[in-house]
Scaffold this motif. Structure first.
Motif, mmCIF file in Angstrom:
data_model
loop_
_atom_site.group_PDB
_atom_site.id
_atom_site.type_symbol
_atom_site.label_atom_id
_atom_site.label_comp_id
_atom_site.label_asym_id
_atom_site.label_seq_id
_atom_site.Cartn_x
_atom_site.Cartn_y
_atom_site.Cartn_z
ATOM 1 N N TYR A 1 -6.083 -68.421 -61.060
ATOM 2 C CA TYR A 1 -6.368 -68.321 -62.480
ATOM 3 C C TYR A 1 -7.870 -68.450 -62.704
ATOM 4 C CZ TYR A 1 -1.435 -69.363 -63.511
ATOM 5 O OH TYR A 1 -0.073 -69.346 -63.599
ATOM 6 N N ARG B 1 3.364 -64.261 -52.951
ATOM 7 C CA ARG B 1 4.585 -64.921 -52.507
ATOM 8 C C ARG B 1 4.750 -64.643 -51.027
ATOM 9 N NH1 ARG B 1 10.007 -63.455 -55.294
ATOM 10 N NH2 ARG B 1 9.159 -64.738 -56.957
ATOM 11 N N TYR C 1 1.569 -78.722 -69.989
ATOM 12 C CA TYR C 1 0.582 -79.219 -69.047
ATOM 13 C C TYR C 1 -0.533 -79.903 -69.824
ATOM 14 C CZ TYR C 1 2.337 -76.441 -65.062
ATOM 15 O OH TYR C 1 3.092 -75.918 -64.038
ATOM 16 N N PHE D 1 7.174 -75.315 -70.331
ATOM 17 C CA PHE D 1 6.376 -76.363 -69.698
ATOM 18 C C PHE D 1 5.293 -76.831 -70.662
ATOM 19 C CE2 PHE D 1 7.872 -75.365 -65.393
ATOM 20 C CZ PHE D 1 8.317 -74.066 -65.548
ATOM 21 N N SER E 1 11.199 -61.288 -61.273
ATOM 22 C CA SER E 1 10.656 -61.429 -59.924
ATOM 23 C C SER E 1 9.224 -61.935 -59.927
ATOM 24 C CB SER E 1 10.721 -60.086 -59.200
ATOM 25 O OG SER E 1 9.961 -59.119 -59.912
ATOM 26 N N ALA E 2 8.521 -61.767 -61.023
ATOM 27 C CA ALA E 2 7.120 -62.163 -61.058
ATOM 28 C C ALA E 2 6.942 -63.662 -60.993
ATOM 29 C CB ALA E 2 6.452 -61.601 -62.295
ATOM 30 N N ARG E 3 7.870 -64.411 -61.535
ATOM 31 C CA ARG E 3 7.777 -65.863 -61.543
ATOM 32 C C ARG E 3 6.463 -66.354 -62.113
ATOM 33 N NH1 ARG E 3 12.380 -65.042 -60.455
ATOM 34 N NH2 ARG E 3 13.578 -65.892 -58.733
ATOM 35 N N GLN E 4 5.948 -65.653 -63.087
ATOM 36 C CA GLN E 4 4.654 -66.031 -63.640
ATOM 37 C C GLN E 4 4.822 -67.002 -64.789
ATOM 38 O OE1 GLN E 4 2.300 -62.655 -64.707
ATOM 39 N NE2 GLN E 4 2.813 -61.533 -62.864
ATOM 40 N N LEU E 5 3.736 -67.699 -65.083
ATOM 41 C CA LEU E 5 3.649 -68.528 -66.271
ATOM 42 C C LEU E 5 2.702 -67.858 -67.260
ATOM 43 C CD1 LEU E 5 3.318 -72.213 -65.015
ATOM 44 C CD2 LEU E 5 5.295 -71.118 -66.071
ATOM 45 N N LEU F 1 1.300 -81.260 -64.820
ATOM 46 C CA LEU F 1 2.546 -81.046 -65.528
ATOM 47 C C LEU F 1 2.991 -82.316 -66.232
ATOM 48 C CD1 LEU F 1 4.926 -79.056 -66.026
ATOM 49 C CD2 LEU F 1 6.045 -80.121 -64.056
ATOM 50 N N LYS G 1 9.052 -80.406 -68.399
ATOM 51 C CA LYS G 1 9.565 -79.042 -68.295
ATOM 52 C C LYS G 1 10.979 -78.991 -68.847
ATOM 53 C CE LYS G 1 10.799 -80.232 -63.588
ATOM 54 N NZ LYS G 1 10.304 -80.268 -62.206
ATOM 55 N N PHE H 1 -1.609 -77.664 -72.843
ATOM 56 C CA PHE H 1 -1.192 -76.270 -72.753
ATOM 57 C C PHE H 1 0.327 -76.181 -72.682
ATOM 58 C CE2 PHE H 1 -5.211 -74.139 -72.084
ATOM 59 C CZ PHE H 1 -6.022 -75.128 -71.580
ATOM 60 N N LEU I 1 -4.381 -65.193 -65.570
ATOM 61 C CA LEU I 1 -3.856 -65.029 -64.224
ATOM 62 C C LEU I 1 -4.575 -63.868 -63.553
ATOM 63 C CD1 LEU I 1 -1.704 -65.788 -62.083
ATOM 64 C CD2 LEU I 1 -0.239 -64.052 -63.134
ATOM 65 N N GLY J 1 7.816 -69.589 -68.621
ATOM 66 C CA GLY J 1 7.989 -68.925 -67.335
ATOM 67 C C GLY J 1 9.023 -67.829 -67.438
ATOM 68 N N SER J 2 8.789 -66.782 -66.632
ATOM 69 C CA SER J 2 9.718 -65.657 -66.627
ATOM 70 C C SER J 2 10.783 -65.874 -65.570
ATOM 71 C CB SER J 2 8.966 -64.366 -66.345
ATOM 72 O OG SER J 2 8.461 -64.377 -65.022
ATOM 73 N N ASN K 1 9.706 -71.858 -61.766
ATOM 74 C CA ASN K 1 8.322 -71.491 -62.048
ATOM 75 C C ASN K 1 7.308 -72.605 -62.008
ATOM 76 O OD1 ASN K 1 10.080 -69.839 -64.355
ATOM 77 N ND2 ASN K 1 8.852 -68.584 -63.010
ATOM 78 N N TYR L 1 -1.437 -63.224 -57.653
ATOM 79 C CA TYR L 1 -0.231 -63.999 -57.373
ATOM 80 C C TYR L 1 0.333 -63.540 -56.026
ATOM 81 C CZ TYR L 1 4.884 -64.599 -57.914
ATOM 82 O OH TYR L 1 6.208 -64.864 -57.713
ATOM 83 N N PHE M 1 0.517 -68.845 -70.457
ATOM 84 C CA PHE M 1 0.003 -70.045 -71.116
ATOM 85 C C PHE M 1 -0.407 -69.754 -72.549
ATOM 86 C CE2 PHE M 1 -0.333 -73.292 -67.861
ATOM 87 C CZ PHE M 1 -0.213 -72.560 -66.689
ATOM 88 N N PHE N 1 14.448 -76.466 -68.506
ATOM 89 C CA PHE N 1 15.105 -75.298 -67.923
ATOM 90 C C PHE N 1 16.426 -75.034 -68.618
ATOM 91 C CE2 PHE N 1 11.785 -75.366 -65.174
ATOM 92 C CZ PHE N 1 11.791 -76.345 -64.207
ATOM 93 N N PHE O 1 -1.087 -68.880 -56.833
ATOM 94 C CA PHE O 1 -1.641 -68.194 -58.000
ATOM 95 C C PHE O 1 -3.132 -68.490 -58.105
ATOM 96 C CE2 PHE O 1 2.475 -67.357 -60.034
ATOM 97 C CZ PHE O 1 3.279 -68.281 -59.405
ATOM 98 N N TYR P 1 11.987 -70.758 -69.622
ATOM 99 C CA TYR P 1 11.628 -71.942 -68.868
ATOM 100 C C TYR P 1 10.305 -72.412 -69.461
ATOM 101 C CZ TYR P 1 15.098 -69.847 -65.913
ATOM 102 O OH TYR P 1 16.244 -69.281 -65.452
ATOM 103 N N GLN Q 1 4.401 -74.872 -61.348
ATOM 104 C CA GLN Q 1 3.210 -74.671 -60.556
ATOM 105 C C GLN Q 1 2.385 -75.952 -60.525
ATOM 106 O OE1 GLN Q 1 1.059 -71.198 -61.936
ATOM 107 N NE2 GLN Q 1 2.959 -70.057 -62.173
#
Lengths: 114, 114
Positions: A35, A50, B36, B34, B98-102, B46, B49, B90, A45, B94-95, A101, A48, B104, B51, A33, B32, A103
Motif C-alpha cells: 500500500y 498470493r 483499524y 474491519f 478471489s482478490a481478497r482485497q480490503l 486491527l 472485525k 480506518f 493498494l 473485504g471482498s 481478509n 497483491y 479502506f 464476519f 499486499f 467482511y 491483514q
C-alpha cells in the motif's frame, strides 16, 4: 510475537535514483499486499501477491514500479527512477488469504524523494 | 464495486467522553468489515472485525462496533475515551471474491482533549 517487518523505515533519496523497499511477511502467511499512503490519496493498494504470484498490480505505475516475491519470506517494491511525487509512506501487509481478509500491517517505509 | 465512506474527517472529544465513529459501506453480498487504528508514525493495527453472527463485536482497547445491515453501517464506539486513543481510525470492507482485497475508508482523525 509475530509481526511484519519492513526495511528501511526511512529513506531519503534524490530524484532519478532507484529505491528498493523490503518486507518480511509473517511466517506462514501466503498473501502480501503493498500500500501507499499519502495525505492526498489516503491508502492505495499498489500490488497483491498470493503464494508469491502477483495477482493484482493495477494500482501501480508500471513504467517505474515493480513488485516481486523472490521467496516466501521476502517481498520487494522497487521504484526506478524515483520522482518527488513518489514521496509517501509505503506499507506492506500480510495475511492468510482466507475468506476473512484480515491483514497485518508492517510499520511502513517513509520515502522522501528530493 | 465495494466502497467505504467515513463521513467525519476529524472528531474531537474530551477524555472520558463517549465516542462513535461512523462508517458506511457499499457491497453487494455479506461484507467482511474491519476497523483499524493508526497511531502517528505507525502501521495499522486491527481493532476488531465482523464476519458473521452476533452483530455487536468486541475489539481490543475497549472498542466495540455494531453491524447494521439495514443501514449499511459499521460504527465504532467506545464508552470512555482515553488520551492514548488519539489516532487515525480506518474502516475497511473485504471482498469475498478471489482478490481478497480490503477497501479502506479515508479515515477519521481523533483528537482527545484533556
Amino acid at each position: 510475537d509475530a509481526r511484519v517487518t519492513q526495511t528501511p523505515r526511512d529513506k531519503v533519496t534524490e530524484m532519478g535514483q532507484e529505491v528498493t523497499m523490503r518486507c518480511q511477511p509473517i511466517l506462514g502467511h501466503n498473501t502480501v499486499f503493498w500500500y501507499r499512503q499519502t495525505m492526498k490519496q489516503g491508502l492505495e493498494l499498489l500490488a497483491y501477491f498470493r503464494n508469491r504470484a502477483p495477482l493484482d498490480d493495477s494500482g501501480m505505475p508500471k513504467d517505474r514500479f515493480s513488485a516481486e516475491m523472490p521467496d516466501a519470506t521476502l517481498a520487494t517494491l522497487k521504484i526506478q527512477p524515483s520522482e518527488p511525487r513518489d514521496s509517501a509512506v509505503y506499507f506492506c501487509a500480510s495475511g492468510l488469504g482466507l475468506l476473512y481478509n484480515e491483514q497485518f500491517f508492517g510499520p511502513g517505509t517513509r520515502l522522501t524523494v528530493l | 464495486a465495494q466502497s467505504v465512506t467515513q463521513p467525519d474527517i476529524h472528531i474531537t472529544v474530551s477524555e472520558g467522553a463517549s465516542l462513535e465513529l461512523r462508517c458506511n459501506y457499499s457491497y453487494g453480498a455479506t461484507p467482511y468489515l474491519f476497523w483499524y487504528v493508526q497511531s502517528p508514525g505507525q502501521g495499522l493495527q486491527l481493532l476488531l472485525k465482523y464476519f458473521s453472527g452476533d452483530t455487536l463485536v468486541q475489539g481490543i482497547k475497549g472498542f466495540e462496533a455494531e453491524f447494521k445491515r439495514s443501514q449499511s453501517s459499521f460504527n465504532l464506539r467506545k464508552p470512555s475515551v482515553h488520551w492514548s486513543d488519539a489516532a487515525e481510525y480506518f474502516c475497511a470492507v473485504g471482498s469475498a471474491g478471489s482478490a481478497r482485497q480490503l477497501t479502506f475508508g479515508s479515515g477519521t482523525q481523533l483528537t482527545v482533549l484533556p
